[in-house]
Write an enzyme that holds these catalytic residues in place. Structure first.
Site, short mmCIF file in Angstrom:
data_model
loop_
_atom_site.label_atom_id
_atom_site.label_comp_id
_atom_site.label_asym_id
_atom_site.label_seq_id
_atom_site.Cartn_x
_atom_site.Cartn_y
_atom_site.Cartn_z
N ASP A 103 1.00 -1.12 -0.05
CA ASP A 103 -0.05 -0.09 -0.52
C ASP A 103 0.97 1.10 -0.38
OD1 ASP A 103 1.08 -0.41 2.70
OD2 ASP A 103 -0.78 0.19 3.91
N ASP A 106 7.22 4.27 3.31
CA ASP A 106 7.31 4.93 4.60
C ASP A 106 8.96 4.78 4.24
OD1 ASP A 106 6.49 7.25 5.93
OD2 ASP A 106 6.43 6.40 7.09
N ARG A 168 -10.18 1.98 5.19
CA ARG A 168 -9.77 1.36 4.25
C ARG A 168 -10.01 1.39 3.21
NH1 ARG A 168 -5.15 -1.63 6.30
NH2 ARG A 168 -5.31 -2.26 8.72
P1 IMP Z 1 7.12 1.66 6.81
O1 IMP Z 1 8.22 0.50 6.94
O2 IMP Z 1 7.76 2.86 7.36
O3 IMP Z 1 8.24 1.95 5.00
O4 IMP Z 1 5.93 1.54 6.80
C1 IMP Z 1 4.92 1.10 6.07
C2 IMP Z 1 3.65 1.61 6.29
O5 IMP Z 1 3.66 1.81 7.87
C3 IMP Z 1 2.95 0.30 5.84
O6 IMP Z 1 2.68 -0.40 5.35
C4 IMP Z 1 1.79 1.01 6.72
O7 IMP Z 1 0.83 0.35 7.19
C5 IMP Z 1 2.08 2.25 7.63
N1 IMP Z 1 1.81 3.19 7.36
C6 IMP Z 1 2.95 4.16 7.02
N2 IMP Z 1 2.32 5.80 5.97
C7 IMP Z 1 0.76 6.32 6.52
C8 IMP Z 1 -0.01 6.13 6.07
O8 IMP Z 1 0.10 7.69 6.02
N3 IMP Z 1 -1.28 5.92 6.56
C9 IMP Z 1 -1.50 4.57 6.95
N4 IMP Z 1 -0.49 4.35 7.03
C10 IMP Z 1 0.37 3.44 7.20
MG MG Z 2 0.62 -2.10 5.86
#
Ligand code: IMP
Ligand code: MG
Length: 179
Positions: A103, A106, A168
């Site tokens: 999705d 980040d 969602r």
């Molecule tokens: P990462 O490991 O920091 O890349 O995080 C990814 C996960 O953080 C995603 O799969 C989402 O579940 C959650 N996430 C990060 N940013 C958002 C946002 O703006 N809205 C909702 N979920 C987010």
């Molecule tokens: Mg996620």
């Protein structure tokens, strides 16, 4: 077409029409890239299911689908970088061309962990396709092969992304009001 603004939402970032349009474009890239190969889409539960189904419908080559679930502690509210697999794939990916469908990428911790884990299982190829990419908040570098949109550093919901498991099912992607 105008869309009503759901409660808690500050503004709509991408409308349902814009998202569907962009998914068609990315699906066409994927179909071209993987034609004649053995493509498997792996959805990361739960956030990616709306994107995965829309993407899968738009891809024009035969595909297989599998899912895994993670417990992610890599969001802003907890310890960064801690990820584990809560539900594993049903089937082997050995020798297959695998596209990990996310999705949002980040910080990159989740994607990096999943890439490393899946790479150890002998796929023929392994790449990431994400609906949203927030390159500005990347902490660890991960190769993102296919992305629909790069987004600003604001918390977003909709099209699979949640705030406390809600929102969602919004058809659009929207920026939350700071609360
Ligand atoms: P990462 O490991 O920091 O890349 O995080 C990814 C996960 O953080 C995603 O799969 C989402 O579940 C959650 N996430 C990060 N940013 C958002 C946002 O703006 N809205 C909702 N979920 C987010
Ligand atoms: Mg996620």
């Amino acid at each position: 077409m105008t869309q009503a603004q759901p409660p808690g939402v500050e503004r709509i970032l991408f409308t349902e029409e814009q998202i569907q349009q962009r998914i068609q474009e990315v699906a066409a890239e994927i179909s071209a890239r993987y034609r004649g190969r053995d493509l498997k889409l792996i959805g990361v539960l739960k956030g990616s299911i709306f994107f995965l189904t829309a993407l899968a419908r738009a891809i024009e080559i035969p595909i297989r689908i599998d899912f895994l679930a993670i417990s992610s502690f890599s969001n802003r509210t907890a310890v960064p970088g801690m990820v584990r697999i809560a539900k594993d794939l049903d089937e082997s990916i050995e020798g297959e061309d695998v596209l990990l469908v996310e999705d949002i990428v980040d910080t990159g911790f989740t994607a990096r962990y999943l890439l490393q884990t899946l790479a150890g299982r002998g796929p023929n190829s392994l790449a990431i396709c994400t609906l949203l990419d927030r390159t500005a908040s990347r902490i660890v570098q991960v190769p993102v092969e296919f992305r629909c949109f790069d987004i600003p550093d604001r918390f977003v919901v909709g099209f699979g992304l949640d705030y406390k498991q809600l929102y969602r099912n919004l058809g659009c992607v929207a920026v939350m009001k700071p609360d």
